[in-house]
Design a protein around this motif. Structure first.
Motif, PDB file in Angstrom:
ATOM      1  N   TRP A 202       0.705  -1.115  -0.137  1.00 32.32           N
ATOM      2  CA  TRP A 202      -0.070  -0.048   0.119  1.00 32.32           C
ATOM      3  C   TRP A 202       0.875   1.214  -0.073  1.00 32.32           C
ATOM      4  O   TRP A 202       0.767   2.115  -0.581  1.00 32.32           O
ATOM      5  CB  TRP A 202      -0.831  -0.044   1.207  1.00 32.32           C
ATOM      6  CG  TRP A 202      -2.046  -1.106   1.181  1.00 32.32           C
ATOM      7  CD1 TRP A 202      -2.248  -2.107   1.752  1.00 32.32           C
ATOM      8  CD2 TRP A 202      -3.069  -0.879   0.317  1.00 32.32           C
ATOM      9  NE1 TRP A 202      -3.297  -2.933   1.522  1.00 32.32           N
ATOM     10  CE2 TRP A 202      -3.843  -2.161   0.614  1.00 32.32           C
ATOM     11  CE3 TRP A 202      -3.792  -0.023  -0.665  1.00 32.32           C
ATOM     12  CZ2 TRP A 202      -5.087  -2.485  -0.210  1.00 32.32           C
ATOM     13  CZ3 TRP A 202      -4.781  -0.367  -1.491  1.00 32.32           C
ATOM     14  CH2 TRP A 202      -5.545  -1.513  -1.007  1.00 32.32           C
ATOM     15  N   THR A 203       1.962   1.127   0.635  1.00 33.51           N
ATOM     16  CA  THR A 203       2.869   2.322   0.589  1.00 33.51           C
ATOM     17  C   THR A 203       3.696   2.473  -0.568  1.00 33.51           C
ATOM     18  O   THR A 203       3.587   3.452  -1.262  1.00 33.51           O
ATOM     19  CB  THR A 203       4.082   2.046   1.722  1.00 33.51           C
ATOM     20  OG1 THR A 203       3.391   1.832   3.063  1.00 33.51           O
ATOM     21  CG2 THR A 203       4.928   3.531   1.973  1.00 33.51           C
ATOM     22  N   ARG A 204       3.850   1.542  -1.300  1.00 38.16           N
ATOM     23  CA  ARG A 204       4.604   1.793  -2.606  1.00 38.16           C
ATOM     24  C   ARG A 204       3.204   2.064  -3.606  1.00 38.16           C
ATOM     25  O   ARG A 204       3.656   3.100  -4.527  1.00 38.16           O
ATOM     26  CB  ARG A 204       4.976   0.394  -2.993  1.00 38.16           C
ATOM     27  CG  ARG A 204       6.228  -0.130  -2.271  1.00 38.16           C
ATOM     28  CD  ARG A 204       6.854  -1.329  -3.299  1.00 38.16           C
ATOM     29  NE  ARG A 204       6.251  -2.656  -3.264  1.00 38.16           N
ATOM     30  CZ  ARG A 204       6.135  -3.468  -2.210  1.00 38.16           C
ATOM     31  NH1 ARG A 204       7.233  -3.215  -1.314  1.00 38.16           N
ATOM     32  NH2 ARG A 204       5.576  -4.365  -2.323  1.00 38.16           N
ATOM     33  N   ALA A 205       2.177   1.762  -3.603  1.00 36.96           N
ATOM     34  CA  ALA A 205       0.943   2.313  -4.334  1.00 36.96           C
ATOM     35  C   ALA A 205       0.812   3.524  -4.136  1.00 36.96           C
ATOM     36  O   ALA A 205       0.683   4.454  -5.132  1.00 36.96           O
ATOM     37  CB  ALA A 205       0.009   1.163  -4.351  1.00 36.96           C
ATOM     38  N   ALA A 206       0.619   4.001  -3.061  1.00 33.45           N
ATOM     39  CA  ALA A 206       0.526   5.530  -2.714  1.00 33.45           C
ATOM     40  C   ALA A 206       1.424   6.259  -3.133  1.00 33.45           C
ATOM     41  O   ALA A 206       1.364   7.422  -3.641  1.00 33.45           O
ATOM     42  CB  ALA A 206       0.223   5.617  -1.158  1.00 33.45           C
ATOM     43  N   THR A 207       2.790   5.893  -3.017  1.00 31.15           N
ATOM     44  CA  THR A 207       3.981   6.688  -3.348  1.00 31.15           C
ATOM     45  C   THR A 207       3.936   6.913  -5.132  1.00 31.15           C
ATOM     46  O   THR A 207       3.956   8.043  -5.556  1.00 31.15           O
ATOM     47  CB  THR A 207       5.158   5.816  -3.051  1.00 31.15           C
ATOM     48  OG1 THR A 207       5.360   5.994  -1.701  1.00 31.15           O
ATOM     49  CG2 THR A 207       6.502   6.756  -3.498  1.00 31.15           C
ATOM     50  N   LEU A 208       3.407   5.797  -5.759  1.00 32.56           N
ATOM     51  CA  LEU A 208       3.318   5.936  -7.203  1.00 32.56           C
ATOM     52  C   LEU A 208       2.245   6.906  -7.574  1.00 32.56           C
ATOM     53  O   LEU A 208       2.305   7.437  -8.668  1.00 32.56           O
ATOM     54  CB  LEU A 208       3.250   4.612  -7.905  1.00 32.56           C
ATOM     55  CG  LEU A 208       4.476   3.566  -7.861  1.00 32.56           C
ATOM     56  CD1 LEU A 208       3.951   2.251  -8.345  1.00 32.56           C
ATOM     57  CD2 LEU A 208       5.465   4.168  -8.788  1.00 32.56           C
ATOM     58  N   ALA A 209       1.295   6.472  -6.945  1.00 34.41           N
ATOM     59  CA  ALA A 209      -0.080   7.599  -7.203  1.00 34.41           C
ATOM     60  C   ALA A 209       0.471   8.979  -6.949  1.00 34.41           C
ATOM     61  O   ALA A 209      -0.091   9.823  -7.858  1.00 34.41           O
ATOM     62  CB  ALA A 209      -1.120   7.275  -6.378  1.00 34.41           C
ATOM     63  N   VAL A 210       1.073   9.565  -5.757  1.00 35.73           N
ATOM     64  CA  VAL A 210       1.610  10.644  -5.736  1.00 35.73           C
ATOM     65  C   VAL A 210       2.492  11.229  -6.723  1.00 35.73           C
ATOM     66  O   VAL A 210       2.345  12.389  -7.308  1.00 35.73           O
ATOM     67  CB  VAL A 210       2.216  10.720  -4.524  1.00 35.73           C
ATOM     68  CG1 VAL A 210       2.720  12.307  -4.019  1.00 35.73           C
ATOM     69  CG2 VAL A 210       1.013  10.666  -3.465  1.00 35.73           C
ATOM     70  N   ILE A 211       3.169  10.456  -7.077  1.00 35.64           N
ATOM     71  CA  ILE A 211       4.151  10.435  -8.257  1.00 35.64           C
ATOM     72  C   ILE A 211       3.498  11.038  -9.417  1.00 35.64           C
ATOM     73  O   ILE A 211       3.792  11.898 -10.341  1.00 35.64           O
ATOM     74  CB  ILE A 211       5.161   9.507  -8.287  1.00 35.64           C
ATOM     75  CG1 ILE A 211       6.303   9.736  -7.308  1.00 35.64           C
ATOM     76  CG2 ILE A 211       6.250  10.092  -9.583  1.00 35.64           C
ATOM     77  CD1 ILE A 211       7.204   8.543  -7.168  1.00 35.64           C
ATOM     78  N   GLY A 212       2.569   9.987  -9.647  1.00 30.57           N
ATOM     79  CA  GLY A 212       1.832  10.137 -11.167  1.00 30.57           C
ATOM     80  C   GLY A 212       0.750  11.532 -10.984  1.00 30.57           C
ATOM     81  O   GLY A 212       0.898  12.318 -11.897  1.00 30.57           O
ATOM     82  N   LEU A 213       0.378  11.897  -9.983  1.00 28.94           N
ATOM     83  CA  LEU A 213      -0.562  13.147  -9.849  1.00 28.94           C
ATOM     84  C   LEU A 213       0.329  14.138 -10.234  1.00 28.94           C
ATOM     85  O   LEU A 213      -0.089  15.341 -10.665  1.00 28.94           O
ATOM     86  CB  LEU A 213      -1.184  13.206  -8.572  1.00 28.94           C
ATOM     87  CG  LEU A 213      -2.345  12.165  -8.554  1.00 28.94           C
ATOM     88  CD1 LEU A 213      -3.045  12.298  -7.044  1.00 28.94           C
ATOM     89  CD2 LEU A 213      -3.541  12.431  -9.652  1.00 28.94           C
ATOM     90  N   ALA A 214       1.447  14.244  -9.497  1.00 27.48           N
ATOM     91  CA  ALA A 214       2.360  15.222  -9.976  1.00 27.48           C
ATOM     92  C   ALA A 214       2.896  15.747 -10.995  1.00 27.48           C
ATOM     93  O   ALA A 214       3.009  16.742 -11.540  1.00 27.48           O
ATOM     94  CB  ALA A 214       3.746  15.227  -8.709  1.00 27.48           C
TER      95      ALA A 214
END
Length: 210
Positions: free
Chosen positions: A172-184
């Protein structure tokens, strides 16, 4: 009842944790070895300088042999002290001190049986000088045979302390990190204008259509 008490297993005493701070005898022995190495290096270089500048300069192989002996002696003295401090063993330290005692005894015997030492400018009598020089290796042997030194070496060599590694990130931490990077990245792409869409430049007062 008595037999039951006697047959009960005796609880083993917990082993005492290994001592981390070296005792005073270990510090004194190791410091003596390192200081002796430094003194040998300084004295050997000074004597070698005077030997090379003297008119009775020895041959090149003799000088090379003296340099090798001096370097080996310095390394063994310092290495024995460091190995003792690191709990790696006391054999090297004891062997060097024993060899030094044998060397002093051999030189004393040669001085008594030959007139080679008579030409040296020594102010002390030969037995007093031999006892004075013999005090260093004998003191090293007494220090390395102390009970605190034996207990320190018996603990074995030091093991490097491993630092605890950080826990691996969960899915879940890795998925949230990827989502934040994608939104940025999407926000940056939307904020930057396209290259062909240049902003309207207002016409200046001096320009006009003819």
């Amino acid at each position: 009842m008595a037999s039951t008490v006697l047959d009960a297993p005796v609880a083993a005493r917990p082993a005492s944790p290994p001592r981390r701070v070296p005792p005073a005898a270990v510090l004194a022995a190791a410091g003596t070895g390192v200081l002796q190495a430094v003194a040998l290096l300084a004295g050997g270089l000074t004597g070698l300088d005077g030997l090379l500048l003297s008119p009775l300069r020895p041959a090149g192989p003799v000088v090379a042999g003296l340099l090798l002996l001096l370097a080996g002696w310095v390394v063994l003295c310092a290495g024995g002290g460091v190995a003792l401090l690191d709990r790696s063993g006391r054999r090297l330290y004891t062997a060097v001190a024993t060899a030094e005692v044998a060397l002093v005894g051999a030189l004393f015997a040669v001085a008594l049986t030959s007139p080679l030492v008579d030409a040296l400018p020594v102010g002390l009598p030969l037995p007093a000088l031999a006892l004075l020089v013999l005090g260093l290796p004998v003191g090293k042997l007494l220090l390395v045979g102390a009970p605190s030194v034996l207990a320190w070496v018996a603990q074995g060599p030091r093991t490097p302390q491993r630092r605890p590694q950080p826990a691996a990130a969960g899915p879940w931490t890795r998925a949230a990190t990827l989502a934040v990077i994608g939104l940025a990245l999407v926000a940056v792409a939307l904020a930057v204008p396209a290259p062909g869409a240049a902003p309207d430049v207002p016409a200046t007062a001096g320009t006009g259509q003819h």
